[in-house]
Design a protein around this motif. Structure first.
Motif, PDB file in Angstrom:
ATOM      1  N   GLU B  62     -23.087 -10.417   2.324  1.00  0.00           N
ATOM      2  CA  GLU B  62     -23.218  -9.710   3.592  1.00  0.00           C
ATOM      3  C   GLU B  62     -22.714  -8.275   3.446  1.00  0.00           C
ATOM      4  O   GLU B  62     -21.933  -7.961   2.557  1.00  0.00           O
ATOM      5  CB  GLU B  62     -22.416 -10.458   4.662  1.00  0.00           C
ATOM      6  CG  GLU B  62     -23.006 -11.829   4.967  1.00  0.00           C
ATOM      7  CD  GLU B  62     -22.190 -12.566   6.016  1.00  0.00           C
ATOM      8  OE1 GLU B  62     -21.917 -11.959   7.063  1.00  0.00           O
ATOM      9  OE2 GLU B  62     -21.823 -13.722   5.768  1.00  0.00           O
ATOM     10  N   HIS B  64     -20.624  -6.442   5.029  1.00  0.00           N
ATOM     11  CA  HIS B  64     -19.189  -6.164   5.052  1.00  0.00           C
ATOM     12  C   HIS B  64     -18.508  -6.583   3.756  1.00  0.00           C
ATOM     13  O   HIS B  64     -17.471  -6.043   3.379  1.00  0.00           O
ATOM     14  CB  HIS B  64     -18.526  -6.839   6.260  1.00  0.00           C
ATOM     15  CG  HIS B  64     -18.437  -8.333   6.181  1.00  0.00           C
ATOM     16  ND1 HIS B  64     -17.303  -8.969   5.753  1.00  0.00           N
ATOM     17  CD2 HIS B  64     -19.344  -9.293   6.452  1.00  0.00           C
ATOM     18  CE1 HIS B  64     -17.515 -10.277   5.780  1.00  0.00           C
ATOM     19  NE2 HIS B  64     -18.743 -10.494   6.201  1.00  0.00           N
ATOM     20  N   ARG B  67     -19.284  -3.690   1.188  1.00  0.00           N
ATOM     21  CA  ARG B  67     -18.522  -2.448   1.333  1.00  0.00           C
ATOM     22  C   ARG B  67     -17.068  -2.599   0.885  1.00  0.00           C
ATOM     23  O   ARG B  67     -16.398  -1.607   0.649  1.00  0.00           O
ATOM     24  CB  ARG B  67     -18.603  -1.907   2.755  1.00  0.00           C
ATOM     25  CG  ARG B  67     -17.925  -2.768   3.817  1.00  0.00           C
ATOM     26  CD  ARG B  67     -18.077  -2.157   5.194  1.00  0.00           C
ATOM     27  NE  ARG B  67     -17.235  -0.998   5.362  1.00  0.00           N
ATOM     28  CZ  ARG B  67     -17.619   0.158   5.897  1.00  0.00           C
ATOM     29  NH1 ARG B  67     -18.840   0.305   6.322  1.00  0.00           N
ATOM     30  NH2 ARG B  67     -16.780   1.149   6.016  1.00  0.00           N
ATOM     31  N   LYS B  68     -16.593  -3.827   0.743  1.00  0.00           N
ATOM     32  CA  LYS B  68     -15.202  -4.053   0.332  1.00  0.00           C
ATOM     33  C   LYS B  68     -15.048  -4.291  -1.159  1.00  0.00           C
ATOM     34  O   LYS B  68     -13.932  -4.355  -1.656  1.00  0.00           O
ATOM     35  CB  LYS B  68     -14.645  -5.287   1.051  1.00  0.00           C
ATOM     36  CG  LYS B  68     -14.245  -5.054   2.472  1.00  0.00           C
ATOM     37  CD  LYS B  68     -13.514  -6.282   3.009  1.00  0.00           C
ATOM     38  CE  LYS B  68     -13.013  -6.049   4.405  1.00  0.00           C
ATOM     39  NZ  LYS B  68     -14.071  -5.682   5.359  1.00  0.00           N
ATOM     40  N   LYS B 121     -15.593  15.207   2.103  1.00  0.00           N
ATOM     41  CA  LYS B 121     -15.128  14.902   3.460  1.00  0.00           C
ATOM     42  C   LYS B 121     -13.609  14.957   3.606  1.00  0.00           C
ATOM     43  O   LYS B 121     -13.097  14.891   4.730  1.00  0.00           O
ATOM     44  CB  LYS B 121     -15.612  13.516   3.886  1.00  0.00           C
ATOM     45  CG  LYS B 121     -17.132  13.393   3.951  1.00  0.00           C
ATOM     46  CD  LYS B 121     -17.526  12.006   4.442  1.00  0.00           C
ATOM     47  CE  LYS B 121     -19.017  11.880   4.632  1.00  0.00           C
ATOM     48  NZ  LYS B 121     -19.385  10.503   5.023  1.00  0.00           N
ATOM     49  N   SER B 124      -8.895  12.010   4.415  1.00  0.00           N
ATOM     50  CA  SER B 124      -8.853  11.066   5.531  1.00  0.00           C
ATOM     51  C   SER B 124     -10.056  10.122   5.528  1.00  0.00           C
ATOM     52  O   SER B 124     -10.073   9.154   6.279  1.00  0.00           O
ATOM     53  CB  SER B 124      -8.799  11.823   6.856  1.00  0.00           C
ATOM     54  OG  SER B 124     -10.029  12.495   7.066  1.00  0.00           O
ATOM     55  N   ARG B 125     -11.046  10.395   4.697  1.00  0.00           N
ATOM     56  CA  ARG B 125     -12.236   9.537   4.667  1.00  0.00           C
ATOM     57  C   ARG B 125     -12.292   8.648   3.422  1.00  0.00           C
ATOM     58  O   ARG B 125     -13.245   7.917   3.222  1.00  0.00           O
ATOM     59  CB  ARG B 125     -13.505  10.389   4.763  1.00  0.00           C
ATOM     60  CG  ARG B 125     -13.682  11.060   6.115  1.00  0.00           C
ATOM     61  CD  ARG B 125     -13.921  10.006   7.205  1.00  0.00           C
ATOM     62  NE  ARG B 125     -13.921  10.590   8.540  1.00  0.00           N
ATOM     63  CZ  ARG B 125     -12.841  10.650   9.325  1.00  0.00           C
ATOM     64  NH1 ARG B 125     -11.688  10.185   8.907  1.00  0.00           N
ATOM     65  NH2 ARG B 125     -12.910  11.195  10.531  1.00  0.00           N
ATOM     66  N   VAL B 126     -11.280   8.731   2.573  1.00  0.00           N
ATOM     67  CA  VAL B 126     -11.255   7.881   1.377  1.00  0.00           C
ATOM     68  C   VAL B 126     -10.994   6.434   1.819  1.00  0.00           C
ATOM     69  O   VAL B 126     -10.070   6.159   2.589  1.00  0.00           O
ATOM     70  CB  VAL B 126     -10.168   8.370   0.392  1.00  0.00           C
ATOM     71  CG1 VAL B 126      -9.953   7.355  -0.725  1.00  0.00           C
ATOM     72  CG2 VAL B 126     -10.578   9.720  -0.188  1.00  0.00           C
ATOM     73  N   SER B 127     -11.809   5.526   1.319  1.00  0.00           N
ATOM     74  CA  SER B 127     -11.731   4.128   1.754  1.00  0.00           C
ATOM     75  C   SER B 127     -10.390   3.496   1.401  1.00  0.00           C
ATOM     76  O   SER B 127      -9.892   3.657   0.275  1.00  0.00           O
ATOM     77  CB  SER B 127     -12.845   3.308   1.109  1.00  0.00           C
ATOM     78  OG  SER B 127     -12.600   1.924   1.301  1.00  0.00           O
ATOM     79  N   PRO B 128      -9.806   2.752   2.353  1.00  0.00           N
ATOM     80  CA  PRO B 128      -8.578   2.013   2.023  1.00  0.00           C
ATOM     81  C   PRO B 128      -8.823   0.905   1.001  1.00  0.00           C
ATOM     82  O   PRO B 128      -7.868   0.322   0.488  1.00  0.00           O
ATOM     83  CB  PRO B 128      -8.146   1.422   3.373  1.00  0.00           C
ATOM     84  CG  PRO B 128      -9.394   1.370   4.182  1.00  0.00           C
ATOM     85  CD  PRO B 128     -10.240   2.537   3.733  1.00  0.00           C
TER      86      PRO B 128
END
Lengths: 80, 410
Positions: B62, B64, B67-68, B121, B124-128
């Motif tokens: 899926e 989600h 993206r992880k 960007k 602040s936009r770097v993925s956790p």
């Protein structure tokens, strides 16, 4: 943008990040207890909210966003 | 304590198919998964051939989940779910369940994507999820969470030998009594302009752009480098008694491993194959086998000019006259080089060859290099003998890592 629009946008973000069905994202739900959004996913939710709604949500505020309603109210009050 | 280890589950997602059955059928048919990369981002690269997985993870997982997880983690998860189901989704005490899953380069592509976000960007936009996606132990950690493994989650890293080293590590966990079941293998998902440019800069890749499907041709006199690919191969190893107690289907018996290092060069194979021979001899000792027991070898052979010949010579030296009755295949002709996933995919092919008593031909091998004096399998699959038989699977990696695994029929 109405509160309903913000809720719909937030629901779609929570779905995108955590795979929770958008219809489960209701005002009274707790992100952690009801929606299983962990702290890392919450960071992503906040990032996407900032982009989509043009708000800035500082880390000091994020810890107060316990329920969906908390987030919707914060965004509605602060969006430009 | 040294317990017998058996293979009870197999899983794979490769350039030849989205599971073990389709991959195995394509291997036996000698098909190739290599293609020319036509996207604009690859246009200026000196080597533009790769073998992407046949079934993209986005078709299975899926959004989600995608993206992880780094792609290497997605591929590992898909293969591991297949292997786990194939093993019968065993009931096991989670403190007795382990994971040993490797990758060669880890989340390199995720790292580059996040750097691009940082650049364009801002922080602040770097993925956790950047760190979990880029860490080399990420795939093992994802599988540890998937299955609830508490006996230990491990990631041996040895470039293109990683997947084999992980299987050896997992087997030792069972042999020594640390675990009853270990999900092990390797994965890679790093087809990207930078990785291709980097391997290209080493002059390691094939540039047969006019005929990409036949670019990977192990042991062929016209080979000119390897084809980078992606995918994962996962095996479920289990103690013999645990498998017997639950009536599990058994594919074969883990024989043992031989580990050595070349101490020669950071990337080039040692031409006399001393490290390779040391690893093969140590594998015999660890497996209680001799060269006369081995009827089949899955060679590392990546289709590079130096590596293939060095390996063939090492096999001949170690096996002597016994090399005449050990048929040799090299799956990279069909799959390309899965890097961290290569060793475990080769192990799966070896296990299946012993189990099904048939070994796949080397795809694209038409003119055997005259320096290759071993029994390479050409064009048609080769039948393997009845009775108790054993096979060997070789994996080597940049850095001079030599990992040899053996398996036995059951």
């Amino acid at each position: 943008m109405s509160q309903e629009d913000v809720l719909a946008g937030l629901a779609s973000i929570v779905n995108e990040v955590a795979g929770i069905p958008a219809e489960s994202v209701q005002m009274e739900k707790s992100f952690v207890d009801d929606l299983d959004v962990d702290s890392l996913s919450m960071v992503e939710v906040v990032m996407l909210c900032e982009e989509r709604f043009g708000v800035t949500i500082p880390d000091s505020e994020v810890k107060n966003l316990n329920t969906v309603a908390d987030a919707v109210n914060y965004i509605t009050a602060h969006k430009q | 304590m040294s317990r017998t280890v058996v293979v009870t589950g197999l899983g794979a997602t490769t350039p030849l198919g989205g599971d073990v059955a389709s991959t195995w059928a394509a291997l036996l048919a000698g098909k190739s998964g290599a293609v020319l990369l036509t996207d604009e981002v690859f246009a200026e690269l000196p080597a533009r051939i790769a073998a992407p997985v046949m079934v993209d993870p986005s078709e299975i997982l899926e959004a989600h989940q995608i993206r992880k997880m780094d792609r290497s983690q997605q591929l590992a998860l898909i293969a591991a779910r297949e292997a786990w189901a194939d093993a019968g989704s065993p009931e096991v005490d989670q403190e007795r369940l382990g994971v040993a899953v490797a990758t060669g380069v880890g989340g390199a592509v995720s790292l580059m994507e996040q750097y691009e976000i940082l650049r364009t960007k801002g922080p602040s936009r770097v993925s956790p999820m950047t760190v979990p996606m880029l860490m080399p132990n990420g795939p093992a950690a994802v599988l540890g969470l998937e299955f609830g493994a508490m006996a230990g989650v491990h990631t041996p890293v040895s470039a293109c030998a990683s997947g084999a080293e992980a299987i050896g590590y997992g087997a030792e966990m069972i042999r020594t009594g640390r675990a009853d079941i270990v999900v092990c293998g390797g994965t890679e998902g790093c087809i990207h302009p930078l990785t291709l440019a980097a391997f290209g800069a080493m002059r390691a890749l094939s540039t047969r752009h006019d005929d990409p499907a036949s670019a990977s041709r192990p042991f062929d006199v016209n080979r000119d480098g390897f084809v980078m690919s992606e995918g994962a191969g996962i095996v479920v190893l289990e103690s013999e008694e645990h498998a017997a107690a639950r009536g599990a289907k058994v594919y074969g018996i883990y024989g043992g491993q031989g580990l050595a290092a070349d101490a020669h060069h950071i990337a080039q194979p040692e031409p006399e194959g001393r490290g390779v021979m040391l690893a093969m001899n140590r594998a015999f000792a660890d497996s209680d086998l001799t060269p006369s027991d081995i009827v089949h070898i899955n060679a590392h052979a990546t289709s590079t000019p130096a590596g293939d010949v060095a390996e063939a010579k090492a096999i001949r030296k170690v096996f002597g006259a016994h090399a005449d009755h050990a048929s040799v295949t090299a799956v990279k002709g069909a799959t390309g080089h899965l890097l961290g996933g290569a060793g475990s995919l080769a192990a799966i092919a070896t296990i299946l060859a012993l189990h099904d008593r048939v070994a796949p031909p080397i795809a694209n091998l038409t003119d055997i290099d005259p320096e290759v004096d071993i029994d390479v399998i050409v064009k048609e699959p080769r039948k393997l003998p009845a009775g108790d038989i054993a096979g060997m699977s070789n994996s080597f990696g940049f850095g001079g890592h030599d990992v040899v695994l053996t398996f036995k029929s059951n």
